[in-house]
Design a protein around this motif. Sequence first.
Motif, PDB file in Angstrom:
ATOM      1  N   MET A 297       0.836  -1.200   0.000  1.00  0.00           N
ATOM      2  CA  MET A 297       0.000   0.000   0.000  1.00  0.00           C
ATOM      3  C   MET A 297       0.867   1.244   0.000  1.00  0.00           C
ATOM      4  SD  MET A 297      -1.373   0.047   3.962  1.00  0.00           S
ATOM      5  CE  MET A 297      -2.204   1.628   3.774  1.00  0.00           C
ATOM      6  N   ARG A 298       0.264   2.358  -0.344  1.00  0.00           N
ATOM      7  CA  ARG A 298       0.945   3.650  -0.330  1.00  0.00           C
ATOM      8  C   ARG A 298       0.591   4.389   0.957  1.00  0.00           C
ATOM      9  NH1 ARG A 298       4.881   4.590  -3.917  1.00  0.00           N
ATOM     10  NH2 ARG A 298       4.312   6.788  -4.101  1.00  0.00           N
ATOM     11  N   PHE A 299       1.592   5.017   1.552  1.00  0.00           N
ATOM     12  CA  PHE A 299       1.377   5.836   2.739  1.00  0.00           C
ATOM     13  C   PHE A 299       1.441   7.310   2.357  1.00  0.00           C
ATOM     14  CE2 PHE A 299       2.975   1.796   4.437  1.00  0.00           C
ATOM     15  CZ  PHE A 299       1.965   1.522   5.353  1.00  0.00           C
ATOM     16  N   PRO A 300       0.956   8.205   3.209  1.00  0.00           N
ATOM     17  CA  PRO A 300       0.961   9.634   2.867  1.00  0.00           C
ATOM     18  C   PRO A 300       2.367  10.108   2.497  1.00  0.00           C
ATOM     19  CG  PRO A 300      -0.285   9.253   4.880  1.00  0.00           C
ATOM     20  CD  PRO A 300       0.372   7.954   4.535  1.00  0.00           C
ATOM     21  N   SER A 301       2.446  10.965   1.498  1.00  0.00           N
ATOM     22  CA  SER A 301       3.752  11.431   1.025  1.00  0.00           C
ATOM     23  C   SER A 301       4.130  12.798   1.576  1.00  0.00           C
ATOM     24  CB  SER A 301       3.761  11.487  -0.508  1.00  0.00           C
ATOM     25  OG  SER A 301       2.724  12.339  -0.977  1.00  0.00           O
ATOM     26  N   GLN A 302       3.136  13.589   1.992  1.00  0.00           N
ATOM     27  CA  GLN A 302       3.452  14.931   2.471  1.00  0.00           C
ATOM     28  C   GLN A 302       4.160  14.863   3.819  1.00  0.00           C
ATOM     29  OE1 GLN A 302       0.482  13.538   2.206  1.00  0.00           O
ATOM     30  NE2 GLN A 302      -1.075  14.465   3.505  1.00  0.00           N
ATOM     31  N   GLN A 303       5.053  15.823   4.062  1.00  0.00           N
ATOM     32  CA  GLN A 303       5.816  15.841   5.306  1.00  0.00           C
ATOM     33  C   GLN A 303       4.898  16.128   6.484  1.00  0.00           C
ATOM     34  OE1 GLN A 303       9.549  17.915   5.250  1.00  0.00           O
ATOM     35  NE2 GLN A 303       9.401  18.516   7.388  1.00  0.00           N
ATOM     36  N   GLY A 304       5.067  15.358   7.556  1.00  0.00           N
ATOM     37  CA  GLY A 304       4.285  15.588   8.761  1.00  0.00           C
ATOM     38  C   GLY A 304       4.822  16.768   9.563  1.00  0.00           C
ATOM     39  N   MET A 305       4.030  17.213  10.504  1.00  0.00           N
ATOM     40  CA  MET A 305       4.422  18.332  11.362  1.00  0.00           C
ATOM     41  C   MET A 305       5.127  17.829  12.616  1.00  0.00           C
ATOM     42  SD  MET A 305       1.173  20.980  11.176  1.00  0.00           S
ATOM     43  CE  MET A 305      -0.076  19.784  11.651  1.00  0.00           C
ATOM     44  N   ASP A 306       6.115  18.604  13.085  1.00  0.00           N
ATOM     45  CA  ASP A 306       6.772  18.307  14.353  1.00  0.00           C
ATOM     46  C   ASP A 306       5.830  18.635  15.507  1.00  0.00           C
ATOM     47  OD1 ASP A 306       7.559  21.173  15.505  1.00  0.00           O
ATOM     48  OD2 ASP A 306       7.904  21.176  13.339  1.00  0.00           O
ATOM     49  N   THR A 307       6.255  18.356  16.727  1.00  0.00           N
ATOM     50  CA  THR A 307       5.379  18.503  17.890  1.00  0.00           C
ATOM     51  C   THR A 307       4.876  19.930  18.057  1.00  0.00           C
ATOM     52  OG1 THR A 307       6.611  16.732  18.990  1.00  0.00           O
ATOM     53  CG2 THR A 307       5.169  18.075  20.372  1.00  0.00           C
ATOM     54  N   MET A 308       5.787  20.901  18.039  1.00  0.00           N
ATOM     55  CA  MET A 308       5.363  22.285  18.223  1.00  0.00           C
ATOM     56  C   MET A 308       4.456  22.740  17.084  1.00  0.00           C
ATOM     57  SD  MET A 308       5.220  24.994  20.033  1.00  0.00           S
ATOM     58  CE  MET A 308       6.469  24.770  21.306  1.00  0.00           C
ATOM     59  N   ALA A 309       4.767  22.330  15.875  1.00  0.00           N
ATOM     60  CA  ALA A 309       3.920  22.705  14.739  1.00  0.00           C
ATOM     61  C   ALA A 309       2.519  22.132  14.882  1.00  0.00           C
ATOM     62  CB  ALA A 309       4.562  22.228  13.437  1.00  0.00           C
ATOM     63  N   CYS A 310       2.423  20.908  15.413  1.00  0.00           N
ATOM     64  CA  CYS A 310       1.093  20.316  15.651  1.00  0.00           C
ATOM     65  C   CYS A 310       0.309  21.146  16.661  1.00  0.00           C
ATOM     66  CB  CYS A 310       1.242  18.888  16.151  1.00  0.00           C
ATOM     67  SG  CYS A 310       1.717  17.678  14.884  1.00  0.00           S
ATOM     68  N   LEU A 311       0.973  21.576  17.726  1.00  0.00           N
ATOM     69  CA  LEU A 311       0.277  22.353  18.752  1.00  0.00           C
ATOM     70  C   LEU A 311      -0.068  23.751  18.254  1.00  0.00           C
ATOM     71  CD1 LEU A 311       2.178  21.204  21.946  1.00  0.00           C
ATOM     72  CD2 LEU A 311      -0.146  20.622  21.260  1.00  0.00           C
ATOM     73  N   LYS A 312       0.794  24.333  17.439  1.00  0.00           N
ATOM     74  CA  LYS A 312       0.468  25.629  16.843  1.00  0.00           C
ATOM     75  C   LYS A 312      -0.766  25.496  15.942  1.00  0.00           C
ATOM     76  CE  LYS A 312       3.998  28.461  18.024  1.00  0.00           C
ATOM     77  NZ  LYS A 312       3.892  29.838  18.554  1.00  0.00           N
TER      78      LYS A 312
ATOM     79  N   SER B 128      -8.211  -2.396   5.671  1.00  0.00           N
ATOM     80  CA  SER B 128      -6.797  -2.107   5.467  1.00  0.00           C
ATOM     81  C   SER B 128      -6.041  -3.328   4.970  1.00  0.00           C
ATOM     82  CB  SER B 128      -6.167  -1.623   6.784  1.00  0.00           C
ATOM     83  OG  SER B 128      -4.776  -1.443   6.625  1.00  0.00           O
ATOM     84  N   ALA B 129      -5.028  -3.072   4.145  1.00  0.00           N
ATOM     85  CA  ALA B 129      -4.147  -4.155   3.691  1.00  0.00           C
ATOM     86  C   ALA B 129      -3.273  -4.680   4.824  1.00  0.00           C
ATOM     87  CB  ALA B 129      -3.265  -3.648   2.550  1.00  0.00           C
ATOM     88  N   ILE B 130      -3.192  -3.922   5.903  1.00  0.00           N
ATOM     89  CA  ILE B 130      -2.388  -4.325   7.063  1.00  0.00           C
ATOM     90  C   ILE B 130      -3.245  -5.173   7.987  1.00  0.00           C
ATOM     91  CG2 ILE B 130      -1.040  -3.518   9.033  1.00  0.00           C
ATOM     92  CD1 ILE B 130      -0.695  -0.856   7.471  1.00  0.00           C
ATOM     93  N   ASP B 131      -2.745  -6.325   8.368  1.00  0.00           N
ATOM     94  CA  ASP B 131      -3.473  -7.210   9.280  1.00  0.00           C
ATOM     95  C   ASP B 131      -3.161  -6.809  10.717  1.00  0.00           C
ATOM     96  OD1 ASP B 131      -4.766  -9.194  10.628  1.00  0.00           O
ATOM     97  OD2 ASP B 131      -3.768 -10.863   9.609  1.00  0.00           O
ATOM     98  N   PHE B 132      -3.855  -5.763  11.193  1.00  0.00           N
ATOM     99  CA  PHE B 132      -3.590  -5.275  12.544  1.00  0.00           C
ATOM    100  C   PHE B 132      -3.951  -6.318  13.602  1.00  0.00           C
ATOM    101  CE2 PHE B 132      -3.580  -1.074  10.465  1.00  0.00           C
ATOM    102  CZ  PHE B 132      -2.468  -0.510  11.075  1.00  0.00           C
ATOM    103  N   LYS B 133      -4.921  -7.164  13.306  1.00  0.00           N
ATOM    104  CA  LYS B 133      -5.286  -8.205  14.271  1.00  0.00           C
ATOM    105  C   LYS B 133      -4.102  -9.130  14.531  1.00  0.00           C
ATOM    106  CE  LYS B 133      -8.920 -11.588  15.266  1.00  0.00           C
ATOM    107  NZ  LYS B 133     -10.175 -12.229  14.758  1.00  0.00           N
TER     108      LYS B 133
END
Length: 722
Positions: A419-434, A546-551
Amino acid sequence: MAHGKPIVGGGPKKVLYTLQTVGRMGVGKAAKALTSKNACKACAYGMGGQRGGMTNELGEFPSVCNKSVQAQSSDVRAAIPEPIFEHSIAELGELTGREMEKLGRLGTPIFKAAGAERFEPVGWDFAIAHAAAQLKVTQPQRSFFYSSGRSSNEAGFIFQLLARAYGTNNVNNCSYYCHQATSEGLKTTIGSGTSSVELEDLTGCDLIFVIGANPSSNHPRFIHMLKNCRERGGQVIVINPAKEPGLVKFAVPKSPSSMLKGGSEIASDYLQPRIGSDIALMKGIAKAVIAAGLEARDFIADHASGYEAFRADLDALAWDEIVAACGIAQARIEEIAQRYGQAQNAVFAWGMGMTHHVHGVENVEAIANLATLRGMVGKRFAGLLPLRGHSNVQGIGTIGVKPVLAKDVLGKMEAAFGMRFPSQQGMDTMACLKAAERGEIDAAVIMGGNLWGATPDTDFASRAMGSIGFKLFLTTTLNMGHVHGLGDGEVLILPVTARDEEWQPTTQESMFNYVRLSDGGIKRLENVRPESHILCDIAVRLLPDSAIDFKAFAQHSKVREAIAAIVPGLEQLADIDVAKKEFHIKHRVMHVPEFGTADGRAHFVVTPLPVLEPGKLLLATVRSEGQFNTIIYEDNDSYRDGAGRDAVFLNGADMAAFGVSAGQVVTLASDVGRMSAVVKEFDLPRGSAMAYYPEANVLVGTAVDPRSKTPAFKSVPVWIEA
């Protein structure tokens, strides 16, 4: 301290305190906790695992300290009585951090409905279903996932995998508030973001620099190595604005001779630069090393790059500028350079006194420059050692709890799960809180820790956290972050097993890149569940197609097989539960001069001197002897003359200039906030001040190092209001 009998770290009082703590736990419970084959859950210096609960990576027994006993004392507490939750959240919010810690373990899921004033105990079926339902109606990019460094590699891998399969790269761990600057600074210089030494290297060095750290309080087992270095004729050079008593002299409990003589001398030299001026000092030492002809010319020629620019920068830097910046005389700096120049094997160890600045990455690069200058990296018994806090914070980062995955890791993960996962860069902790403060975050999943308490600018932390409509916490105990910053939205708090209570074996990584296997297996509370099981149960409901077998991932052996196939260096993880063979991660410990940079060479980096406001009082927030991160075990600091949590430590001459005296209550102010503080005299350079974290977070702004995104908890301009 200015007056009274000198304070010695460790000693009989600490032994008695530990015995009292064991007594409160119950000798049977304490013995079971401390001797089981589980990694210590306190600092990342590490002990425990398959060699035994009180044994370190070298097989040394007993390897135990006050911090590990304190941590275990929390785990063995009874569950919080349910009548406690009849009190309003506002009433619970009146408790201090220590009082919160003393409540006991969280023994049942609790829920606060939108607009409610109280928590309500709920069942697991409701909790899992509601968590999945709330995440399902949230746009993934309007969420973030945050983990402390206490969790296992297995839970951490599932955590980040769930977040990315859900659709967000807003995945963080607590290193963004502590040692992310280390990771960034080491990558640019030696090509690897972790320690270049293993624990055994500390047994053969003849010089250890301890920079911007107070291991007597925060990594007590490291003191044993410092003492041993001194006893075999080596040196310990401490660089710290504060003259910490435990770094001057420490009575090591595991050493009868140290105890009998009233303590061992730890620091052979102690330099006290002004807060925030460490780069000037490092450049001064390097300048003096070169002037004396003590640089490792062959090593530099054969194994380093960037030396010409590095040296030209030092040549252009005047001694007057160095001395004016750091406050240490040229002759003293040259003396330290001579000591370093005579050492055969030097280890540089540092803590958050280096990383908690807007120039934290440059601080680390300056340390690496100094090590490279004399060829003290890429050889046995020498190298770079970041003193990390949480017991598995390094492992959590290794297995992917971060907003950007390496391309090869992401590629392997996508191939493994089809499967494909998100490609955009995630935010760091402070950026998430901002983003949360701006109303752009609707849900947060927080695994362990105390994000509210760890965030600078307490008013900001409350606004940001309070703006999140649904917050899901996984925790062993309640802390201040569970009763502050909740806002009007929903809050669901789920009780999890402690490390030694896990239903299946788990793994952790020490600051020495050593992976341990913890057996788990102790049962204390009836209604708590492993983080991995909770996450998998939520994932099955949230992502049924999901293609991932979380169970299947509820089985830790399956998780380890996936990690081993995806994360370079962790191949041995696949069968660690069968082989019982703990290991060092490949290509990290550097005993030969082969570096992880593109050209395979160590890189000198030019580090500009930070601009510090002249005449300003600069504050560093610090931990006390009786705390671990935001957890407060004792309200008074036995290593700082019994100071309370509201203390502000000042130089005596500064006190006279400000017209204040010891014991006086003052208002300490910054551009961000104010706090009422009690003045304590301490051995600090002029213009420097200290106060306790997290209480002093009210004074700390949200400015971050632009490269590591780490907040500047250690160089805060403050003043005393009349």
